[in-house]
Design a protein around this motif. Structure first.
Motif, PDB file in Angstrom:
ATOM      1  N   ILE A  33       0.932  -1.247   0.042  1.00 22.46           N
ATOM      2  CA  ILE A  33       0.199   0.015  -0.083  1.00 22.46           C
ATOM      3  C   ILE A  33       0.837   1.178   0.394  1.00 22.46           C
ATOM      4  O   ILE A  33       0.582   2.336  -1.347  1.00 22.46           O
ATOM      5  CB  ILE A  33      -0.483   0.045   1.049  1.00 22.46           C
ATOM      6  CG1 ILE A  33      -2.208  -0.759   0.709  1.00 22.46           C
ATOM      7  CG2 ILE A  33      -1.841   0.948   1.749  1.00 22.46           C
ATOM      8  CD1 ILE A  33      -2.580  -1.228   2.053  1.00 22.46           C
ATOM      9  N   ILE A  34       1.839   1.118   0.982  1.00 22.35           N
ATOM     10  CA  ILE A  34       2.355   2.363   0.959  1.00 22.35           C
ATOM     11  C   ILE A  34       3.566   2.730  -0.718  1.00 22.35           C
ATOM     12  O   ILE A  34       3.620   3.836  -1.018  1.00 22.35           O
ATOM     13  CB  ILE A  34       3.756   2.591   2.203  1.00 22.35           C
ATOM     14  CG1 ILE A  34       2.916   2.552   3.077  1.00 22.35           C
ATOM     15  CG2 ILE A  34       5.011   3.194   1.704  1.00 22.35           C
ATOM     16  CD1 ILE A  34       3.824   2.567   4.580  1.00 22.35           C
ATOM     17  N   ASP A  35       4.176   1.445  -1.204  1.00 23.31           N
ATOM     18  CA  ASP A  35       4.841   2.095  -2.241  1.00 23.31           C
ATOM     19  C   ASP A  35       3.387   1.736  -3.554  1.00 23.31           C
ATOM     20  O   ASP A  35       3.861   2.842  -4.084  1.00 23.31           O
ATOM     21  CB  ASP A  35       4.900   0.343  -2.672  1.00 23.31           C
ATOM     22  CG  ASP A  35       5.376  -0.137  -4.287  1.00 23.31           C
ATOM     23  OD1 ASP A  35       6.349   0.998  -4.700  1.00 23.31           O
ATOM     24  OD2 ASP A  35       5.884  -1.175  -4.959  1.00 23.31           O
ATOM     25  N   SER A  36       2.408   0.980  -3.674  1.00 20.63           N
ATOM     26  CA  SER A  36       2.034   1.943  -4.798  1.00 20.63           C
ATOM     27  C   SER A  36       1.102   3.452  -4.334  1.00 20.63           C
ATOM     28  O   SER A  36       1.003   4.847  -5.457  1.00 20.63           O
ATOM     29  CB  SER A  36       0.283   1.049  -4.628  1.00 20.63           C
ATOM     30  OG  SER A  36      -0.529   2.017  -3.065  1.00 20.63           O
ATOM     31  N   THR A  37       1.071   3.646  -3.087  1.00 19.45           N
ATOM     32  CA  THR A  37       1.065   5.322  -2.720  1.00 19.45           C
ATOM     33  C   THR A  37       1.868   6.129  -3.185  1.00 19.45           C
ATOM     34  O   THR A  37       1.204   7.421  -3.809  1.00 19.45           O
ATOM     35  CB  THR A  37       0.613   4.963  -1.322  1.00 19.45           C
ATOM     36  OG1 THR A  37      -0.418   4.494  -0.694  1.00 19.45           O
ATOM     37  CG2 THR A  37      -0.010   6.881  -0.743  1.00 19.45           C
ATOM     38  N   ALA A  38       3.093   6.010  -2.611  1.00 18.69           N
ATOM     39  CA  ALA A  38       4.497   6.884  -3.089  1.00 18.69           C
ATOM     40  C   ALA A  38       4.147   6.917  -4.494  1.00 18.69           C
ATOM     41  O   ALA A  38       4.800   8.361  -4.696  1.00 18.69           O
ATOM     42  CB  ALA A  38       5.427   5.820  -2.174  1.00 18.69           C
ATOM     43  N   ARG A  39       4.434   5.137  -5.529  1.00 11.58           N
ATOM     44  CA  ARG A  39       3.914   5.938  -6.631  1.00 11.58           C
ATOM     45  C   ARG A  39       3.659   6.645  -8.056  1.00 11.58           C
ATOM     46  O   ARG A  39       3.668   7.138  -8.779  1.00 11.58           O
ATOM     47  CB  ARG A  39       4.351   4.627  -7.421  1.00 11.58           C
ATOM     48  CG  ARG A  39       5.652   3.759  -7.918  1.00 11.58           C
ATOM     49  CD  ARG A  39       5.618   2.625  -8.292  1.00 11.58           C
ATOM     50  NE  ARG A  39       5.022   1.427  -7.795  1.00 11.58           N
ATOM     51  CZ  ARG A  39       4.233   0.633  -8.158  1.00 11.58           C
ATOM     52  NH1 ARG A  39       4.266   0.625  -9.243  1.00 11.58           N
ATOM     53  NH2 ARG A  39       4.419  -0.474  -7.429  1.00 11.58           N
ATOM     54  N   GLY A  40       2.019   6.459  -6.547  1.00  6.14           N
ATOM     55  CA  GLY A  40       0.634   7.426  -7.401  1.00  6.14           C
ATOM     56  C   GLY A  40       0.647   9.023  -7.166  1.00  6.14           C
ATOM     57  O   GLY A  40       0.649   9.854  -7.976  1.00  6.14           O
ATOM     58  N   ALA A  49      11.179   2.076  -1.608  1.00  5.73           N
ATOM     59  CA  ALA A  49       9.434   0.922  -1.314  1.00  5.73           C
ATOM     60  C   ALA A  49      10.064  -0.060  -1.360  1.00  5.73           C
ATOM     61  O   ALA A  49       8.978  -1.029  -0.237  1.00  5.73           O
ATOM     62  CB  ALA A  49       7.920   1.341  -1.193  1.00  5.73           C
ATOM     63  N   LEU A  50      11.000  -0.587  -1.685  1.00  9.58           N
ATOM     64  CA  LEU A  50      11.146  -2.136  -2.036  1.00  9.58           C
ATOM     65  C   LEU A  50      12.128  -2.554  -1.222  1.00  9.58           C
ATOM     66  O   LEU A  50      12.020  -3.427  -0.496  1.00  9.58           O
ATOM     67  CB  LEU A  50      12.146  -2.022  -3.211  1.00  9.58           C
ATOM     68  CG  LEU A  50      11.518  -2.022  -5.050  1.00  9.58           C
ATOM     69  CD1 LEU A  50      12.380  -1.968  -5.940  1.00  9.58           C
ATOM     70  CD2 LEU A  50      10.229  -3.245  -4.612  1.00  9.58           C
ATOM     71  N   ASP A  51      12.666  -1.442   0.179  1.00  8.91           N
ATOM     72  CA  ASP A  51      13.130  -2.213   0.764  1.00  8.91           C
ATOM     73  C   ASP A  51      12.464  -2.537   2.085  1.00  8.91           C
ATOM     74  O   ASP A  51      12.421  -3.742   3.028  1.00  8.91           O
ATOM     75  CB  ASP A  51      14.454  -1.347   2.005  1.00  8.91           C
ATOM     76  CG  ASP A  51      14.049   0.332   1.970  1.00  8.91           C
ATOM     77  OD1 ASP A  51      12.532   0.560   1.521  1.00  8.91           O
ATOM     78  OD2 ASP A  51      14.934   0.975   2.408  1.00  8.91           O
ATOM     79  N   LEU A  52      11.218  -1.514   2.175  1.00  7.36           N
ATOM     80  CA  LEU A  52      10.316  -1.360   3.080  1.00  7.36           C
ATOM     81  C   LEU A  52       9.814  -3.803   2.767  1.00  7.36           C
ATOM     82  O   LEU A  52       9.135  -4.336   3.797  1.00  7.36           O
ATOM     83  CB  LEU A  52       9.180  -0.546   2.998  1.00  7.36           C
ATOM     84  CG  LEU A  52       9.170   0.855   4.018  1.00  7.36           C
ATOM     85  CD1 LEU A  52       8.511   1.439   3.865  1.00  7.36           C
ATOM     86  CD2 LEU A  52       9.934   0.186   5.721  1.00  7.36           C
ATOM     87  N   LEU A  53       8.915  -3.379   1.126  1.00 13.03           N
ATOM     88  CA  LEU A  53       8.673  -4.785   0.888  1.00 13.03           C
ATOM     89  C   LEU A  53       9.944  -5.890   1.310  1.00 13.03           C
ATOM     90  O   LEU A  53       8.822  -6.894   1.571  1.00 13.03           O
ATOM     91  CB  LEU A  53       8.381  -4.559  -0.374  1.00 13.03           C
ATOM     92  CG  LEU A  53       7.314  -5.558  -1.615  1.00 13.03           C
ATOM     93  CD1 LEU A  53       5.964  -5.869  -0.364  1.00 13.03           C
ATOM     94  CD2 LEU A  53       7.210  -5.219  -2.774  1.00 13.03           C
ATOM     95  N   ALA A  54      10.723  -6.157   1.369  1.00 12.18           N
ATOM     96  CA  ALA A  54      11.912  -6.720   1.823  1.00 12.18           C
ATOM     97  C   ALA A  54      11.269  -7.044   3.279  1.00 12.18           C
ATOM     98  O   ALA A  54      11.595  -8.491   3.026  1.00 12.18           O
ATOM     99  CB  ALA A  54      13.134  -6.392   1.067  1.00 12.18           C
ATOM    100  N   VAL A  55      11.653  -6.411   4.208  1.00  7.47           N
ATOM    101  CA  VAL A  55      11.271  -6.649   5.253  1.00  7.47           C
ATOM    102  C   VAL A  55      10.217  -7.023   5.477  1.00  7.47           C
ATOM    103  O   VAL A  55      10.249  -8.324   5.899  1.00  7.47           O
ATOM    104  CB  VAL A  55      11.611  -5.026   6.274  1.00  7.47           C
ATOM    105  CG1 VAL A  55      11.047  -5.654   7.486  1.00  7.47           C
ATOM    106  CG2 VAL A  55      13.113  -4.659   5.533  1.00  7.47           C
TER     107      VAL A  55
END
Length: 175
Positions: A33-40, A49-55
């Motif tokens: 959600i954070i990744d899509s919000t940041a990209r949008g 946002a990929l580092d948060l996704l990796a964790v």
């Protein structure tokens, strides 16, 4: 070996695997959600946002394995399988609430500290992982507590069957 036993085992294994995938998804969802919000919104490049996704993916994968093993073990050790799934459903709800709400509260409270955290990416990752671990720990505690609470009468009944009862007329009166 009968076909019924094999089908029952396959269903049990499949249900545990589906639950493990759901638990993984619940842990990873806030990062997505954070990744899509940041990209949008054009706020941050996608690599941040990929580092948060990796964790989240590492923690979610570990929790998914724990869930899969726990469900397989509990489903074979108890007579009432619905109790296993009631506990698991409660844990999934607790995980969904905590992994999103707890993160939102912590990140909101740290809004005033945005400048000090801006250059320290590892601090934010550690905070993210810590909050996710706290949500996972609470979800596991909820599951275990609900499962034990639901199976307590079953365990008491099983313990009572093994005890020898002494009839009342065997006790001496008036000593």
């Amino acid at each position: 070996m009968s076909t019924r036993l094999r089908v029952d085992g396959v269903v049990r294994e499949g249900a545990a695997a589906v639950y493990a995938v759901l638990a993984f998804g619940v842990v990873v969802a806030p990062a997505l959600i954070i990744d899509s919000t940041a990209r949008g919104g054009g706020v941050a490049p996608t690599w941040q946002a990929l580092d948060l996704l990796a964790v989240s993916a590492v923690l979610g994968l570990g929790y998914g394995v724990v869930c899969y093993r726990r469900l397989r073990r509990q489903a074979t050790m108890t007579r009432s399988r619905p109790n296993v799934w009631i506990g698991a459903a409660n844990a999934l709800v607790a995980l969904a609430l905590l992994s999103s709400v707890l993160l939102a509260v912590v990140l909101h409270e740290l809004g005033s500290m945005q400048a000090p955290l801006a250059g320290q990416e590892w601090t934010l990752l550690a905070l993210w992982g810590g909050v996710q671990l706290a949500a996972i720990a609470v979800a596991e505690a909820v599951e275990r507590g609900v499962f034990r609470w639901l199976t307590a009468p079953e365990r008491r009944a099983a313990a009572g069957h093994g005890q020898r009862r002494v009839p009342a007329h065997h006790y001496r009166r008036g000593s």
